[in-house]
Design a protein around this motif. Structure first.
Motif, PDB file in Angstrom:
ATOM      1  N   ILE A 179      29.708 -66.808-125.707  1.00  0.00           N
ATOM      2  CA  ILE A 179      28.826 -65.702-125.312  1.00  0.00           C
ATOM      3  C   ILE A 179      29.391 -64.981-124.095  1.00  0.00           C
ATOM      4  O   ILE A 179      29.406 -63.744-124.027  1.00  0.00           O
ATOM      5  N   ILE A 180      29.873 -65.757-123.124  1.00  0.00           N
ATOM      6  CA  ILE A 180      30.491 -65.160-121.933  1.00  0.00           C
ATOM      7  C   ILE A 180      31.692 -64.301-122.339  1.00  0.00           C
ATOM      8  O   ILE A 180      31.858 -63.169-121.880  1.00  0.00           O
ATOM      9  N   GLY A 181      32.531 -64.837-123.220  1.00  0.00           N
ATOM     10  CA  GLY A 181      33.710 -64.105-123.668  1.00  0.00           C
ATOM     11  C   GLY A 181      33.366 -62.828-124.406  1.00  0.00           C
ATOM     12  O   GLY A 181      34.011 -61.789-124.217  1.00  0.00           O
ATOM     13  N   TYR A 182      32.340 -62.902-125.252  1.00  0.00           N
ATOM     14  CA  TYR A 182      31.909 -61.724-126.026  1.00  0.00           C
ATOM     15  C   TYR A 182      31.501 -60.577-125.105  1.00  0.00           C
ATOM     16  O   TYR A 182      31.908 -59.422-125.306  1.00  0.00           O
ATOM     17  N   TYR A 183      30.703 -60.884-124.096  1.00  0.00           N
ATOM     18  CA  TYR A 183      30.233 -59.832-123.189  1.00  0.00           C
ATOM     19  C   TYR A 183      31.330 -59.351-122.235  1.00  0.00           C
ATOM     20  O   TYR A 183      31.365 -58.169-121.871  1.00  0.00           O
ATOM     21  N   LEU A 184      32.224 -60.246-121.852  1.00  0.00           N
ATOM     22  CA  LEU A 184      33.335 -59.818-121.006  1.00  0.00           C
ATOM     23  C   LEU A 184      34.247 -58.844-121.750  1.00  0.00           C
ATOM     24  O   LEU A 184      34.671 -57.816-121.192  1.00  0.00           O
ATOM     25  N   LEU A 185      34.548 -59.136-123.023  1.00  0.00           N
ATOM     26  CA  LEU A 185      35.394 -58.241-123.824  1.00  0.00           C
ATOM     27  C   LEU A 185      34.729 -56.884-124.026  1.00  0.00           C
ATOM     28  O   LEU A 185      35.399 -55.851-124.069  1.00  0.00           O
ATOM     29  N   GLY A 186      33.426 -56.896-124.173  1.00  0.00           N
ATOM     30  CA  GLY A 186      32.693 -55.652-124.384  1.00  0.00           C
ATOM     31  C   GLY A 186      32.746 -54.717-123.194  1.00  0.00           C
ATOM     32  O   GLY A 186      32.558 -53.501-123.335  1.00  0.00           O
ATOM     33  N   TYR A 187      33.028 -55.241-122.029  1.00  0.00           N
ATOM     34  CA  TYR A 187      33.089 -54.421-120.812  1.00  0.00           C
ATOM     35  C   TYR A 187      34.286 -53.478-120.850  1.00  0.00           C
ATOM     36  O   TYR A 187      34.202 -52.328-120.419  1.00  0.00           O
ATOM     37  N   ASN A 188      35.440 -53.959-121.363  1.00  0.00           N
ATOM     38  CA  ASN A 188      36.645 -53.117-121.435  1.00  0.00           C
ATOM     39  C   ASN A 188      37.480 -53.551-122.648  1.00  0.00           C
ATOM     40  O   ASN A 188      38.524 -54.195-122.507  1.00  0.00           O
ATOM     41  N   PRO A 189      37.039 -53.219-123.872  1.00  0.00           N
ATOM     42  CA  PRO A 189      37.655 -53.760-125.095  1.00  0.00           C
ATOM     43  C   PRO A 189      39.081 -53.296-125.360  1.00  0.00           C
ATOM     44  O   PRO A 189      39.801 -53.922-126.127  1.00  0.00           O
ATOM     45  N   SER A 190      39.538 -52.232-124.741  1.00  0.00           N
ATOM     46  CA  SER A 190      40.864 -51.695-125.048  1.00  0.00           C
ATOM     47  C   SER A 190      41.966 -52.220-124.130  1.00  0.00           C
ATOM     48  O   SER A 190      43.147 -51.949-124.363  1.00  0.00           O
ATOM     49  N   SER A 191      41.606 -52.978-123.100  1.00  0.00           N
ATOM     50  CA  SER A 191      42.595 -53.442-122.129  1.00  0.00           C
ATOM     51  C   SER A 191      43.065 -54.862-122.438  1.00  0.00           C
ATOM     52  O   SER A 191      42.266 -55.798-122.460  1.00  0.00           O
ATOM     53  N   ILE A 192      44.368 -55.014-122.652  1.00  0.00           N
ATOM     54  CA  ILE A 192      44.928 -56.342-122.909  1.00  0.00           C
ATOM     55  C   ILE A 192      44.863 -57.205-121.645  1.00  0.00           C
ATOM     56  O   ILE A 192      44.582 -58.405-121.721  1.00  0.00           O
ATOM     57  N   ILE A 193      45.111 -56.592-120.493  1.00  0.00           N
ATOM     58  CA  ILE A 193      45.057 -57.333-119.229  1.00  0.00           C
ATOM     59  C   ILE A 193      43.665 -57.897-119.000  1.00  0.00           C
ATOM     60  O   ILE A 193      43.500 -59.059-118.606  1.00  0.00           O
ATOM     61  N   TRP A 194      42.646 -57.066-119.277  1.00  0.00           N
ATOM     62  CA  TRP A 194      41.264 -57.528-119.119  1.00  0.00           C
ATOM     63  C   TRP A 194      40.948 -58.643-120.125  1.00  0.00           C
ATOM     64  O   TRP A 194      40.250 -59.607-119.793  1.00  0.00           O
ATOM     65  N   ALA A 195      41.486 -58.537-121.335  1.00  0.00           N
ATOM     66  CA  ALA A 195      41.251 -59.565-122.349  1.00  0.00           C
ATOM     67  C   ALA A 195      41.857 -60.903-121.911  1.00  0.00           C
ATOM     68  O   ALA A 195      41.240 -61.960-122.070  1.00  0.00           O
ATOM     69  N   VAL A 196      43.078 -60.858-121.344  1.00  0.00           N
ATOM     70  CA  VAL A 196      43.721 -62.083-120.853  1.00  0.00           C
ATOM     71  C   VAL A 196      42.908 -62.673-119.704  1.00  0.00           C
ATOM     72  O   VAL A 196      42.680 -63.897-119.649  1.00  0.00           O
ATOM     73  N   PHE A 197      42.467 -61.817-118.783  1.00  0.00           N
ATOM     74  CA  PHE A 197      41.640 -62.262-117.653  1.00  0.00           C
ATOM     75  C   PHE A 197      40.344 -62.889-118.147  1.00  0.00           C
ATOM     76  O   PHE A 197      39.914 -63.945-117.661  1.00  0.00           O
ATOM     77  N   SER A 198      39.735 -62.272-119.146  1.00  0.00           N
ATOM     78  CA  SER A 198      38.480 -62.787-119.715  1.00  0.00           C
ATOM     79  C   SER A 198      38.700 -64.141-120.376  1.00  0.00           C
ATOM     80  O   SER A 198      37.863 -65.047-120.268  1.00  0.00           O
ATOM     81  N   CYS A 199      39.835 -64.276-121.056  1.00  0.00           N
ATOM     82  CA  CYS A 199      40.173 -65.543-121.709  1.00  0.00           C
ATOM     83  C   CYS A 199      40.298 -66.672-120.690  1.00  0.00           C
ATOM     84  O   CYS A 199      39.781 -67.776-120.893  1.00  0.00           O
ATOM     85  N   VAL A 200      40.962 -66.393-119.582  1.00  0.00           N
ATOM     86  CA  VAL A 200      41.120 -67.392-118.522  1.00  0.00           C
ATOM     87  C   VAL A 200      39.767 -67.771-117.942  1.00  0.00           C
ATOM     88  O   VAL A 200      39.481 -68.955-117.703  1.00  0.00           O
TER      89      VAL A 200
END
Length: 486
Positions: A433-454
């Motif tokens: 759930i945390i990951g889903y909402y974090l990705l939704g904040y900036n779905p087009s950024s790979i850097i943000w996706a990596v940060f969210s994954c961590v």
């Protein structure tokens, strides 16, 4: 369970895990490179070749590897004689079947959806006698829980893509790079296993011993056929009804997930089977070990499956590249159902074989095939999305069947299996759930996706550490794998 047994299992787990960590860290790296050098069509060709070879290997192995690991021999001579019979049976059959395939390679290629490429299948089958030579030697080491030696041999497998496959892919830019790489890997394994093994080839054969062994292995062969059908019937249908592009996308998606999840399963499954086989006469210790493995694996495989599902686009971009975008949704769904299947079904076949009852696994696989075959035959007449969704979801039927058989045949509590993994499931869902909402904040950024994954990984371990038993188990896993035991 004796202290000696515990030490052997711990040591085996440590070396097996080190080997798999090395292999699975290198595996994705080689996949990253090869997926950018070769097209999905090239992977599709290799998939159909693997379909043929994997089916033939069922008969060349003959179930002897599992027999050697599981069987309780009367003395050392009985064991050595059985190994000799298994070895010569495997080698003889591998050469015979290689010859048959070479004679009928073109009709076989047409059947699997690769007309005109029969010679590719015939050449690739050089691997059959090489694997026959390796399988018996490997079973001896696994029976002895000598995973330290297997670790040394595994290093060759780790190096092969960089020594052979990737240079050939840079030069040839086609499927031959993958096929030649596989042949070289099998050759390296055969030479290394023969060198390190204490068992030496000798001339001995007994048809009486062969009949005795076949009484056990016939069910193992039937089980292997049923497992092959569940693993390849969909590939066969896609090869017939679609094309090499979608076949490459489909199989590579499975392989990508498999490379990640097998970091855990490949390190534990051989040890579980070997260890359970040594405890088949003590049901209490048998079940205790099974639940311990399930719980430990659940701590890692459940968040892994949910994590890949949430970050499927990121995983696909990093591991495969832009030409594989159609694989992302399948990779996510396959990872999610893989986590469920591994925890609640994957280890059940190891239980059946360790108890000397492989026919139970045959029953489970046949019941699964009865559902899988018609479902996939209908799905291939629709879209690629329908195909992979059907294939992923139909796995849940096998989970249900496995749970029922475990309960009534092995007396393993379904309730305890679920309660065993309750905390990892809860922590993983919160992480998802945390990951889903974090990705939704900036779905087009790979850097943000990596940060969210961590952030998700950190959040999972924080949540799971709130439970005392799981916190202690994580500490034990760390100590057993990374602290030397004298």
């Amino acid at each position: 369970m004796t202290t000696l047994d515990n030490r052997k299992i711990i040591t085996a787990t440590k070396w097996s895990t080190i080997a798999e960590i090395g292999a699975k860290l290198i595996g994705p790296v080689s996949l990253i490179i090869l997926a950018r050098l070769l097209t999905p069509e090239a992977f599709g060709v290799v998939t159909t070749v693997t379909l043929v070879i994997s089916f033939v290997e069922i008969f060349t192995d003959g179930g002897f590897q599992k027999y050697i690991i599981q069987h309780e021999f009367t003395n050392q001579k009985d064991q050595d004689d059985s190994i000799c019979v298994a070895f010569w049976s495997n080698m003889s059959l591998s050469f015979i079947l290689w010859g048959v395939i070479s004679l009928f390679c073109e009709p076989i290629a047409k059947i699997v959806g690769n007309p005109g490429l029969g010679y590719v299948i015939a050449i690739a089958c050089i691997s059959l006698p090489l694997q026959a030579l390796s399988s018996i030697q490997m079973s001896i080491l696994k029976r002895a829980l000598d995973f330290k030696t297997l670790f040394k041999i595994r290093l060759l497998g780790i190096a092969t893509p960089f020594i052979v496959t990737i240079p050939l892919a840079l030069w040839l830019r086609n499927y031959w790079a993958l096929i030649i790489g596989t042949i070289c890997l099998n050759a390296f394994n055969a030479i290394a296993l023969t060198y390190y093994s204490n068992w030496r080839i000798r001339v001995y054969f007994s048809f009486t011993k062969l009949r005795e062994m076949l009484s056990f292995t016939i069910w193992t062969i039937l089980e292997s056929i049923s497992i092959w059908l569940t693993g390849y019937i969909d590939i066969f249908l896609i090869g017939c009804y679609l094309n090499e592009f979608y076949l490459g996308i489909y199989k590579t998606s499975m392989t990508t997930v498999g490379q990640i999840t097998s970091l855990i399963t490949a390190a534990t499954t051989p040890i579980l089977f070997s260890s359970l086989s040594r405890m088949q006469s003590n049901l209490s210790d048998f079940k205790e070990l099974f639940f311990k493995f399930q719980r430990t694996v659940g701590l890692f495989i459940i968040p892994l499956g949910i994590g890949i599902f949430i970050f499927r686009d990121l995983i696909t971009d990093i591991l495969l590249g832009s030409q594989w975008k159609e694989a992302a949704n399948f990779i996510g769904l396959w990872a999610l159902t893989s986590a469920i299947t591994i925890i609640l079904s994957h280890y059940s076949s190891e239980v059946y074989r360790a108890l000397g009852r492989p026919k139970l696994s045959v029953v489970a696989q046949i019941l699964h095939i009865i559902v899988l075959c018609p479902a996939m035959f209908i799905a291939v007449h629709y879209s690629f999305e329908t195909i992979y969704m059907t294939r992923s979801l139909v796995r849940l039927e096998l989970v249900l069947v496995s749970l029922i058989i475990l309960r009534y045949a092995a007396k393993i509590s379904i309730k305890k299996m679920f309660s065993n993994i309750a905390h990892p499931v809860l922590a993983s869902l919160i992480m998802g759930i945390i990951g889903y909402y974090l990705l939704g904040y900036n779905p087009s950024s790979i850097i943000w996706a990596v940060f969210s994954c961590v952030l998700c990984i950190i959040s999972y371990f924080i949540i799971i550490s709130l439970f005392k038993d799981d916190r202690e188990l994580l500490k034990k896993v760390y100590k057993k794998l990374y602290i030397r035991h004298d």
